[in-house]
Design a protein around this motif. Structure first.
Motif, PDB file in Angstrom:
ATOM      1  N   SER A  45       0.835  -1.204   0.000  1.00 26.33           N
ATOM      2  CA  SER A  45       0.000   0.000   0.000  1.00 26.33           C
ATOM      3  C   SER A  45       0.865   1.248   0.000  1.00 26.33           C
ATOM      4  O   SER A  45       0.532   2.269  -0.603  1.00 26.33           O
ATOM      5  N   ASN A  46       1.977   1.185   0.695  1.00 26.27           N
ATOM      6  CA  ASN A  46       2.923   2.293   0.839  1.00 26.27           C
ATOM      7  C   ASN A  46       4.235   1.716   1.338  1.00 26.27           C
ATOM      8  O   ASN A  46       4.282   0.583   1.824  1.00 26.27           O
ATOM      9  N   TYR A  53       1.303  -0.381   7.083  1.00 25.81           N
ATOM     10  CA  TYR A  53       1.171  -0.700   5.656  1.00 25.81           C
ATOM     11  C   TYR A  53       0.547  -2.081   5.522  1.00 25.81           C
ATOM     12  O   TYR A  53       0.498  -2.872   6.479  1.00 25.81           O
ATOM     13  N   THR A  54       0.055  -2.376   4.334  1.00 27.95           N
ATOM     14  CA  THR A  54      -0.390  -3.724   4.024  1.00 27.95           C
ATOM     15  C   THR A  54       0.205  -4.119   2.685  1.00 27.95           C
ATOM     16  O   THR A  54       0.563  -3.243   1.878  1.00 27.95           O
TER      17      THR A  54
END
Length: 279
Positions: A45-46, A53-54
């Protein structure tokens, strides 16, 4: 008559936010006149310095992607590796290089292990040994100082090491004994300067570029530097010229991020400075 666009297999993670890894490599290689052929090692995700985050690890999918490329008899002018999620991915990338590299293929390894004197989350000595072996397959490696010390089996005492450029030149020469033709140690802080120090094993000579230290540490700066070096060298430029261009590009991007008070996790404003990379 226009030449065919060279291809580089870019093996790295894809982070939605943070301007690093593939989101930096793809546009930079394209502006350099090189086709980036991405092989995502993970989708996030980032980038991981954010509070949370994931993401999805793509270790199981990478061999299937490579098998499809094999069917199409693709050949690469360059192979460029960044973030690899663990020892098994590093070992798989070695196999990928054996299958897809030819004698003309230039191999670039950014040995992503850690920063600021510590390993990144989930990495340790086993990952370091695997990465050391991968560096032996490379033409060019671009470690930061923390990664240099890990690869040489030393304690990552940055306060002591960052003050001695002669010692860092010596480290670059030592790292070349692993196998790479060119070693570029990136982002060495000394006073008000940031140094990037290169060593050519073939010429037994050093080359270096310094820029003014500006702002905080930003996400993706190492990825940006290595991507420019890769793109320029694939097009035939020397490591010295490529490093000089990369450092100037990064400096301009960081200065804009500082002026705009950008969150360091968001990365630097490289988009406005891509014209610096045109031939």
């Amino acid at each position: 008559m226009k030449m065919a666009v060279p291809k580089v297999a870019a093996i790295n993670d894809l982070s939605g936010l943070g301007k690093c890894s593939l989101t930096a490599a793809i546009p930079i290689l394209s502006v350099c006149g090189v086709q980036a052929v991405p092989m995502p090692t993970a989708v996030l995700s980032n980038q991981t310095a954010f509070e949370s985050y994931t993401g999805i690890d793509l270790s199981m999918d990478m061999p299937m992607i490579a098998a499809e490329w094999k069917k199409r008899k693709v050949s690469f002018d360059g192979i460029y590796t960044g973030y690899l999620s663990g020892v098994s991915q590093v070992e798989w990338v070695e196999q990928f290089m054996q299958e897809f590299a030819n004698p003309q293929t230039k191999i670039f390894v950014d040995p992503v292990l850690g920063d600021e004197g510590v390993y990144y989350r989930g990495f340790g000595d086993e990952m370091c040994q695997a990465m050391k072996k991968l560096c032996g397959k490379a033409d060019v490696i671009t470690p930061n100082l923390t990664e240099v010390l890990f690869l040489l089996g030393k304690k990552a005492d940055l306060k002591a090491e960052s003050q001695n450029l002669e010692q860092i030149r010596n480290y670059a020469k030592q790292l070349s004994k692993l196998g790479p033709k060119t070693v570029i140690i990136t982002g060495v802080s000394q006073g008000e300067k940031i140094w990037n120090i290169g060593y050519s094993a073939k010429e037994d000579s050093f080359f270096e570029v310094s820029t003014q230290k500006t702002g905080e540490g930003y996400s993706g700066t190492g990825d940006i530097l290595t991507s420019v070096i890769c793109g320029c060298m694939i097009k035939g430029e020397s490591p010295q010229k490529a490093l000089k261009k990369a450092a100037a590009f990064l400096q301009a991007s960081i200065e804009e991020a500082v002026e705009d008070k950008t969150d360091p996790n968001e990365g630097v404003a490289f988009e406005h400075h891509l014209s610096l990379l045109f031939d």
